[in-house]
Scaffold this active site. Structure first.
Site, PDB file in Angstrom:
ATOM      1  N   HIS A 277       0.838  -1.207   0.000  1.00  0.00           N
ATOM      2  CA  HIS A 277       0.000   0.000   0.000  1.00  0.00           C
ATOM      3  C   HIS A 277       0.871   1.254   0.000  1.00  0.00           C
ATOM      4  CE1 HIS A 277       0.341   1.015   4.376  1.00  0.00           C
ATOM      5  NE2 HIS A 277       0.308  -0.282   4.586  1.00  0.00           N
ATOM      6  N   ASP A 289       6.254   0.673   6.586  1.00  0.00           N
ATOM      7  CA  ASP A 289       4.801   0.567   6.442  1.00  0.00           C
ATOM      8  C   ASP A 289       4.293   1.676   5.527  1.00  0.00           C
ATOM      9  OD1 ASP A 289       2.172  -0.188   6.836  1.00  0.00           O
ATOM     10  OD2 ASP A 289       1.977   0.860   8.744  1.00  0.00           O
ATOM     11  N   GLU A 323      -4.895   1.907   2.579  1.00  0.00           N
ATOM     12  CA  GLU A 323      -4.951   0.773   3.501  1.00  0.00           C
ATOM     13  C   GLU A 323      -5.072   1.241   4.942  1.00  0.00           C
ATOM     14  OE1 GLU A 323      -3.323  -2.193   6.363  1.00  0.00           O
ATOM     15  OE2 GLU A 323      -2.553  -0.198   5.891  1.00  0.00           O
ATOM     16  N   ASP A 351       3.383  -6.308   3.513  1.00  0.00           N
ATOM     17  CA  ASP A 351       2.966  -5.198   4.375  1.00  0.00           C
ATOM     18  C   ASP A 351       3.348  -5.475   5.820  1.00  0.00           C
ATOM     19  OD1 ASP A 351       1.850  -2.876   5.341  1.00  0.00           O
ATOM     20  OD2 ASP A 351      -0.199  -3.626   5.358  1.00  0.00           O
ATOM     21  N   HIS A 421       3.759   3.002  12.528  1.00  0.00           N
ATOM     22  CA  HIS A 421       2.870   4.161  12.703  1.00  0.00           C
ATOM     23  C   HIS A 421       3.501   5.286  13.522  1.00  0.00           C
ATOM     24  CE1 HIS A 421      -1.075   1.678  11.900  1.00  0.00           C
ATOM     25  NE2 HIS A 421      -0.216   1.649  10.883  1.00  0.00           N
TER      26      HIS A 421
END
Length: 454
Positions: A277, A289, A323, A351, A421
């Site tokens: 993604h 990510d 995503e 991913d 994240h």
């Protein structure tokens, strides 16, 4: 009897010859990736020249334009954009938060969760209810929770060897914590970051609101901040927490999946997808990510082309959009495939970060998985020992309704949630060799899928 023995010998010879040919080709795939690989420099550009790529943002559009141009430059047979409407959430000004213990004010790091509403302009200050589970919260009287901030402080289980299992056991707090707290009258929710690392970086991610429940602001707090808040509450249950955030949700924005393909020479109507993604959270460069998965997927096609391998089936690299906070790209891709009656025999997603390859999880029937197991001896020399039932990937998940067999690339999981994240998910945290080994591993699987089918 002699005819039977002869036939068996012929079959054995053919099998051995095929295994030898495949082993030689797979060795060439790894040699090409490790000697002439492009994925690392592609990732450098994606993270350093473009940077954060949250759906609907200018960064996301720059990433779309660049990856399309990149695949065109590689000379793939077809490169195109697939329209998709995506959520457009923006963070706004940097968040503020502090713990007030008597007259002592201690600033702590927080970050609004994706999809959250803002606090009132002057922020929210209130008492705090600390819980470790939804069951604990639900057992409380609404009078105890009303007007308070609920602090969800269940850590990821450090005893889980596979850190994705630990993440799965804690992430419901982030996804649904605000709804659970609001049902009992809370005015806000604070969620312990999804990591076992003790640091000062809030780990963000998506959250959602249930229909008919008040929308209360929710934020992630760093693990060090969470530990301090918990310790403070143990010493003084009357301590309060203040936070202010300025996020908002704008109207959906037009964006794109980016698709590049090599046309199959014998069965062009049978499609094998490999993808990642393209979007990332707004605080991060999105190196692991999922910049890594995107460049590895493009590298798969580049390797096949560089080695002069002409696939029997059509091989597609797909850069999925959205995503992180909606999965609209994956859903749209599957919807278009269904509408066009496309036959996707397999889909591979990367991913889980650009770390050392360990194997592939398979989502399919026992019979389909059984066809893959004989490939283990070909892949084992490259560290790919974990091949069997598992998960595929969020973006390729909607393809399962079309009967597609899903493969999730499995790198080593130990460091992924150190960066996941956060603002420290940067290019510098990715090893060139590990990244290139991952691209080669995916190319080897795609080669075997194309040659043998399922």
């Amino acid at each position: 009897m002699k005819k039977t023995i002869t036939l068996l010998l012929i079959l054995v010879v053919h099998y051995v010859q095929a295994q030898y040919t495949d082993s030689v080709t797979i060795r060439k795939i790894y040699d090409e990736a490790l000697s002439n690989g492009k994925s690392y420099e592609w990732l450098r550009h994606l993270t350093k020249k473009i940077g954060p790529r949250l759906s609907g943002s200018a960064g996301a559009q720059k990433a779309v334009d660049w990856t399309k141009q990149l695949m065109e430059q590689q000379g793939f047979d077809r490169v195109y954009l697939q329209d998709v409407m995506v959520p457009h959430w923006v963070r706004g000004a940097k968040e503020e938060a502090y713990i007030l213990n008597g007259k002592k004010k201690t600033v702590v790091p927080i970050a609004a969760l994706g999809g959250s509403v803002a606090t009132p302009p002057k922020g929210i200050g209130a008492g705090v209810i600390e819980v470790k589970s939804f069951a604990e919260l639900r057992a409380m009287s609404p009078d105890k929770v009303k007007g308070k901030i609920v602090f969800f402080n269940r850590p990821m289980d450090p005893t889980k060897i596979n850190t994705f299992e630990a993440y799965a056991g804690a992430v419901e707090q982030r996804a649904n914590g605000a709804t659970e707290a609001a049902r009992l009258g809370a005015v806000g929710a604070i969620i312990r970051s999804m990591t076992n690392v003790h640091d000062d970086y809030p780990h963000v991610g998506g959250m959602r609101y249930a229909t008919g429940v008040p929308l209360i602001p929710t934020a992630a707090i760093s693990t060090n901040g969470a530990d301090l808040l918990s310790k403070t509450l143990a010493e003084n249950p009357n301590a309060t927490f203040f936070f202010k955030q300025n996020c908002e949700t704008l109207p959906d924005a037009k964006s794109y999946n980016v698709v590049g393909e090599i046309r199959g020479s014998e069965k062009p109507d049978e499609i094998i997808v490999v993808g990642g993604h393209l979007d990332s959270w707004d605080l991060a460069e999105g190196a692991h990510d999922d910049g890594a998965g995107c460049v590895q997927s493009i590298e798969v096609l580049r390797i096949l082309k560089a080695l002069g391998i002409k696939p029997k089936r059509t091989i597609r690299a797909v850069m999925f959009m959205n995503e992180e906070n909606g999965l609209k790209g994956g859903i749209q891709y599957a919807d278009v495939a269904k509408k066009n009656n496309e036959k996707h025999i397999a889909a591979v997603e990367s991913d889980n970060g650009g770390f050392t390859p360990r194997g592939f999880g398979i989502v399919g029937t026992p019979e389909q998985r059984a066809k893959v197991i004989p490939w283990k001896p070909l892949l084992a020399p490259y560290g790919l020992h974990e091949i069997g039932p598992g998960s595929g990937g969020a973006d390729i998940g909607p393809l399962a309704q079309l009967g597609t067999v899903l493969f999730g690339f499995k790198p080593d999981s130990q460091r992924y949630f150190d960066y996941h994240h956060t603002m420290v998910d940067t290019f510098e945290t990715v090893s060139q060799r590990e990244l290139e080994l991952g691209g080669a591993s995916m190319a080897a699987l795609v080669y075997l899928l194309d040659k043998n089918g399922l």
